[in-house]
Design an enzyme around this catalytic site. Structure first.
Site, short mmCIF file in Angstrom:
data_model
loop_
_atom_site.label_atom_id
_atom_site.label_comp_id
_atom_site.label_asym_id
_atom_site.label_seq_id
_atom_site.Cartn_x
_atom_site.Cartn_y
_atom_site.Cartn_z
CG HIS A 93 45.30 29.85 35.00
ND1 HIS A 93 45.16 30.92 34.14
CD2 HIS A 93 44.13 29.17 34.96
CE1 HIS A 93 43.95 30.89 33.59
NE2 HIS A 93 43.30 29.83 34.07
CG ASP A 105 47.56 33.45 33.96
OD1 ASP A 105 48.01 33.24 35.10
OD2 ASP A 105 46.87 32.61 33.34
CG ASN A 156 36.10 30.74 34.07
OD1 ASN A 156 37.06 31.50 34.02
ND2 ASN A 156 36.22 29.43 33.93
CB SER A 202 41.46 27.01 33.46
OG SER A 202 41.19 28.10 34.32
N GLY A 240 37.90 27.70 30.96
CA GLY A 240 36.90 28.69 30.61
C GLY A 240 35.48 28.30 30.97
#
Length: 216
Positions: free
Chosen positions: A193, A190, A109, A43, A80
């Site tokens: 990011h 979040d 991840n 991402s 992801g």
């Protein structure tokens, strides 16, 4: 006889000159032919939460044009994505795009899920070696984890990137988020990011390690 011999000599000389010119043209064409840069990421490279064109990969296309480097960029990043997923997709991507350079931006991840570091390292090693067997140069992008994952795991996670780069003789971006991670305002809600404002900094972290591979 002199005129005839002179004519043959002249013709041979002209033929040789034509061959030299043809070889020079072919060599120049091969050198200047457009190269492909394949970005295999998650991402952080897939413009998660951003408008199209705001991510570092899109900015890379503009940077290449500004630097007059004839290269195309193929963004094969998926939000992801893990090292296992990237490994499973790689062969088809290499066959389709025949990249000169593969930028490997994977592993975050794996770490966020607490996966075994030995598996992450094995997958990254296979990604790098498979890319090199396809005659592509590799840029491995280093990442770090938040400290809440434990000091030992966090240190070993970060250390695997320079170790693999050294082992495989690949170019290394020490830390993708250098200059970003210490500035909370450069992250989305979040807190994972980066915002659009952070992506020029990310590109500046990657560019010095990528550019030499495209200009040699």
């Amino acid at each position: 006889m002199r005129n005839k011999s002179g004519k043959w000599i002249s013709m041979i000389g002209a033929a040789r000159a034509a061959m030299v010119i043809a070889l020079a043209v072919c060599t120049t064409s091969a050198y200047s032919a457009s190269k492909a840069v394949l970005v295999l990421g998650d991402s952080l490279s897939a413009e998660y939460g951003l408008s199209r064109g705001d991510g570092w990969v899109a900015l890379l296309e503009k940077r290449l044009a500004e630097a007059k480097i004839d290269a195309t960029v193929v963004n094969a990043s998926i939000s992801g994505e893990t090292t296992s997923g990237g490994k499973s997709r790689l062969s088809a991507l290499l066959a389709k795009n025949r990249p000169a350079v593969v930028v490997v931006e994977l592993g975050a991840n794996d770490g966020l899920r607490g996966l075994a570091l030995s598996d992450t390292q094995k997958n990254l090693r296979e990604i790098i070696n498979t890319s090199k067997k396809a005659h592509a140069r590799v840029v491995l992008v280093g990442m770090q984890l938040p400290p809440n994952y434990g000091t030992d795991y966090t240190k070993r996670f970060a250390a695997q990137f320079p170790a693999l780069a050294k082992e495989t003789r690949s170019a290394l971006v020490p830390f993708m988020l250098e200059g970003v991670v210490t500035q909370p305002q450069l992250f989305q809600a979040d807190r994972i990011h980066p915002t659009a404002a952070a992506h020029p900094i990310i590109l500046d972290n990657i560019w010095p390690h990528l550019k030499p591979l495209l200009t040699k």
